[in-house]
Write a protein that holds these residues in place. Structure first.
Motif, mmCIF file in Angstrom:
data_model
loop_
_atom_site.group_PDB
_atom_site.id
_atom_site.type_symbol
_atom_site.label_atom_id
_atom_site.label_comp_id
_atom_site.label_asym_id
_atom_site.label_seq_id
_atom_site.Cartn_x
_atom_site.Cartn_y
_atom_site.Cartn_z
ATOM 1 N N ASP A 58 -10.329 10.229 4.498
ATOM 2 C CA ASP A 58 -11.856 10.147 4.082
ATOM 3 C C ASP A 58 -12.376 10.609 2.725
ATOM 4 O O ASP A 58 -11.382 11.031 2.156
ATOM 5 N N THR A 59 -13.399 10.146 2.195
ATOM 6 C CA THR A 59 -13.823 10.554 1.048
ATOM 7 C C THR A 59 -13.878 12.053 0.603
ATOM 8 O O THR A 59 -14.128 12.334 -0.409
ATOM 9 N N ASN A 60 -14.014 12.562 1.590
ATOM 10 C CA ASN A 60 -14.107 14.253 1.282
ATOM 11 C C ASN A 60 -12.725 14.775 1.306
ATOM 12 O O ASN A 60 -12.734 16.062 1.269
ATOM 13 N N LEU B 223 -12.073 0.221 4.347
ATOM 14 C CA LEU B 223 -11.016 1.219 4.510
ATOM 15 C C LEU B 223 -9.753 0.169 4.431
ATOM 16 O O LEU B 223 -8.830 0.040 5.365
ATOM 17 N N GLY B 224 -9.740 -1.000 3.650
ATOM 18 C CA GLY B 224 -8.719 -1.973 3.664
ATOM 19 C C GLY B 224 -8.615 -2.995 4.412
ATOM 20 O O GLY B 224 -7.681 -3.811 4.439
ATOM 21 N N ILE C 72 -24.866 -2.772 5.671
ATOM 22 C CA ILE C 72 -24.210 -1.831 4.440
ATOM 23 C C ILE C 72 -24.137 -0.333 4.844
ATOM 24 O O ILE C 72 -23.221 0.272 4.692
ATOM 25 N N LEU C 73 -25.209 0.372 5.424
ATOM 26 C CA LEU C 73 -25.118 1.391 5.676
ATOM 27 C C LEU C 73 -23.964 1.861 6.658
ATOM 28 O O LEU C 73 -23.445 2.767 6.671
ATOM 29 N N ALA C 74 -23.869 1.116 7.735
ATOM 30 C CA ALA C 74 -22.751 1.309 8.548
ATOM 31 C C ALA C 74 -21.592 1.320 7.776
ATOM 32 O O ALA C 74 -20.534 2.208 8.279
ATOM 33 N N ALA C 75 -21.343 0.404 7.185
ATOM 34 C CA ALA C 75 -19.844 0.246 6.434
ATOM 35 C C ALA C 75 -19.741 1.280 5.672
ATOM 36 O O ALA C 75 -18.678 2.102 5.521
ATOM 37 N N LEU C 76 -20.734 1.773 4.764
ATOM 38 C CA LEU C 76 -20.610 3.046 4.025
ATOM 39 C C LEU C 76 -20.381 4.074 4.833
ATOM 40 O O LEU C 76 -19.546 4.933 4.046
ATOM 41 N N ALA C 77 -21.084 4.371 5.852
ATOM 42 C CA ALA C 77 -20.780 5.458 6.586
ATOM 43 C C ALA C 77 -19.193 5.545 7.162
ATOM 44 O O ALA C 77 -18.631 6.732 7.124
ATOM 45 N N ALA C 78 -18.827 4.515 7.457
ATOM 46 C CA ALA C 78 -17.294 4.388 7.897
ATOM 47 C C ALA C 78 -16.537 4.772 6.765
ATOM 48 O O ALA C 78 -15.530 5.476 6.848
ATOM 49 N N ALA D 53 -13.078 6.635 8.955
ATOM 50 C CA ALA D 53 -12.805 5.843 10.134
ATOM 51 C C ALA D 53 -13.848 4.839 10.568
ATOM 52 O O ALA D 53 -15.029 4.990 10.087
ATOM 53 N N THR D 54 -13.534 4.087 11.424
ATOM 54 C CA THR D 54 -14.644 3.016 11.709
ATOM 55 C C THR D 54 -15.147 3.131 13.170
ATOM 56 O O THR D 54 -15.645 2.059 13.701
ATOM 57 N N ASP D 55 -14.734 4.246 13.857
ATOM 58 C CA ASP D 55 -15.663 4.322 15.128
ATOM 59 C C ASP D 55 -16.951 4.628 15.160
ATOM 60 O O ASP D 55 -17.598 4.926 14.081
#
Length: 432
Positions: free
Chosen positions: A38-40, A87-88, A340-346, A351-353
Motif C-alpha cells: 500500500d502507499t503507506n 494496482l496494475g 474515483i474515490l473508491a478506486a483511490l481508496a483501493a 488492496a481492492t476488497d
C-alpha cells in the motif's frame, strides 16, 4: 471503454423502449492479481482486479436519473483504466438496476447478483429508500456502497460500509426553504411522497420555513397527508391543499410529479413564481405539458454545476456506449466522483476488497488533509510519493466527515422557462 451489454431480455418491452436502457452486465477486465504494497509502505498484499457494481435506476419512477449516473460511472472507469487501472489491473463494472420504492424486489435481486459476482464496491442507489433496503445486505457481505444521490438524513453515519457524494437533506432543505422565503411566500403547502427521501427533505424545508416566521398549511410533518410512491390520482389531495389557500407549493416527488402538475393545472393553480421542485423531480419536461405551464417554477439540485468540457465527455461516453444523448446531467458528477474515490481508496490501502475501500475512502477525500488532486492519475502519483491527498472532483464536495457525508456541498438553483425545461441560475455552498 466500458460497454454495457444487454442481459435479462425479460425486462418489460415498454420500459426498454421508454428508457433506451436494459439491465446489463459488463465486459470483464484483465484477469489476475499481483503482489503490491500500500502507499503507506505496509506489508505486501495480493491485489485482485477491482470490480465495481452499480445499483442505479434503469426502471421505475427515478429512471430519468439513470442515464447521467450511468455515464458518470462509465466515464470514471474509462479514465481510471486510461491511467493504468488500480494496482496494475483494469477496473471492470457489473451494471445493475435499482428499480424504485414501489418494488424493492428489483433492488434486492440486484444486490444479491452483484455480491455473487464479487464486486468490492457499488455505486448507488439513487433513491434513499432503496439504499435503506439494501445497505445492510451489502455491509454484511463486506461490500462498500457509495451513493451519488442519497440525501435522506437517516443514512448519515449509517455504518462504515456506506458513504455518499451527495449532501444530506439538512443542506438542500435549508436552501429550498430559503428559496421559498426569498420568493415572498409565507403560507406553504407540500405534496410529499411517503418514504425516507420525501419526508426527510420535507421536514428540513419545513424547519427552514418556520424558522423564517412562516407556516406550513398542508402536508407538513405529522399531518398524515403524504402520498404513497407510485400514486397516480391526486384529485382529492390537490383539492384539500388548495382549500388551505397556500401562496407556495413545494412538490417533493419523483415521476409522480407529472400527474401532480396535471391535476394542479386542472384545478387552476398558477405555477409562475409559486411552485418549487427538488432533485427528485428536477427534469426537463418539454412536451409533457402545454408550453408555459412550468414557466417560473424553481428547483434545487445538490452538486456543483458541471463544466462544459465534462458534460461533453459524459455525453460522448453515453452516445458511444448507450446509443443516445443525455437529456440532463443530474448526479453525473457525484457518480463520477464516487467511482474515483473508491478506486483511490483501493490504491491507498493496497488492496481492492470492500473493507480496504471502507477504511481508506475518507482519507482520499481529504479527511487527513494532504495534496489537492483533481484526477485519478494525479491522486495515484501523490499516493505513490507517500503523500496524503484530498481529491477535489467534479461535484465540488468537501472531505467526507465522520458520518461519511460530504462536509460541504453546493446546491444549484434552477428556473423553468416557457419550454418546460430548466436552466441553471446560481449555486450556494452549504456546510454540514
Amino acid at each position: 471503454m466500458i460497454r454495457r451489454t444487454t442481459a435479462a431480455k425479460g425486462l418489460a418491452l415498454a420500459a426498454v423502449l421508454s428508457l433506451g436502457l436494459a439491465a446489463c452486465s459488463s465486459d470483464g477486465g484483465e484477469a489476475g492479481g499481483g503482489e503490491t504494497t500500500d502507499t503507506n509502505g505496509n506489508e505486501e498484499t495480493s491485489a485482485e482486479p477491482l470490480t465495481i457494481g452499480t445499483i442505479l435506476p434503469v426502471t421505475g419512477t427515478l429512471a430519468f436519473l439513470g442515464p447521467p449516473e450511468i455515464a458518470g460511472v462509465g466515464l470514471a472507469v474509462e479514465h481510471i483504466n486510461e491511467a493504468g487501472g488500480v494496482l496494475g489491473n483494469e477496473v471492470s463494472v457489473e451494471w445493475g438496476d435499482s428499480g424504485d420504492t414501489t418494488d424493492y424486489s428489483v433492488a434486492n435481486s440486484t444486490a444479491t447478483d452483484l455480491i455473487n459476482k464479487g464486486v468490492s464496491a457499488v455505486i448507488g442507489a439513487a433513491s434513499s429508500g432503496v439504499s435503506l433496503a439494501v445497505v445492510d445486505t451489502f455491509a454484511e457481505a463486506g461490500v462498500m456502497q457509495i451513493s451519488p444521490a442519497n440525501t435522506a438524513t437517516d443514512l448519515s453515519g449509517y455504518g462504515p460500509f456506506f458513504a455518499r457524494t451527495a449532501p444530506p437533506d439538512t443542506v438542500q432543505g435549508a436552501a429550498l426553504g430559503s428559496l421559498i422565503l426569498d420568493g415572498g411566500h409565507c403560507r406553504v403547502g407540500f405534496l410529499v411522497q411517503n418514504e425516507a427521501y420525501g419526508t426527510g427533505l420535507r421536514d428540513n424545508v419545513q424547519q427552514a420555513v418556520e424558522a423564517g416566521g412562516c407556516e406550513v398549511v398542508y402536508g407538513g410533518t405529522g399531518g398524515g397527508q403524504e402520498f404513497a410512491p407510485g400514486e397516480t390520482n391526486f384529485g382529492a389531495q390537490v383539492t384539500d391543499l388548495l382549500a388551505q389557500e397556500p401562496d407556495a407549493i413545494s412538490i417533493i416527488a419523483f415521476e409522480e410529479t407529472v400527474a401532480i402538475v396535471n391535476e394542479l393545472v386542472a384545478q387552476g393553480w398558477d405555477f409562475n413564481g409559486t411552485t418549487y421542485f427538488c432533485d427528485g423531480n428536477l427534469s426537463n419536461y418539454g412536451d409533457d405539458f402545454d408550453p408555459g405551464t412550468l414557466e417560473g417554477v424553481q428547483g434545487t439540485l445538490p452538486g456543483a454545476q458541471a463544466d462544459e468540457a465534462f458534460r461533453e465527455e459524459l455525453n460522448t461516453w453515453y452516445t458511444e456506449n448507450e446509443g443516445g444523448e443525455l437529456a440532463d446531467y443530474s448526479y453525473a458528477a457525484e457518480s463520477y466522483d464516487a467511482t474515483i474515490l473508491a478506486a483511490l481508496a483501493a490504491v491507498r490501502g493496497g488492496a481492492t476488497d470492500g473493507q480496504t475501500i471502507a477504511d481508506n475512502i475518507r482519507a482520499v477525500s481529504g479527511s487527513e488533509g494532504g495534496t489537492e488532486v483533481s484526477t485519478f492519475e494525479e491522486g495515484v502519483a501523490a499516493l505513490e510519493a507517500g503523500e496524503e491527498i484530498r481529491y477535489v472532483g467534479q461535484s465540488g464536495i468537501g472531505p467526507l466527515n465522520e458520518d461519511n457525508d460530504p462536509s460541504s456541498a453546493f446546491i444549484g438553483i434552477y428556473t423553468y422557462g416557457a419550454d418546460n425545461t430548466y436552466t441553471y441560475e446560481r449555486q450556494i455552498e452549504g456546510s454540514i
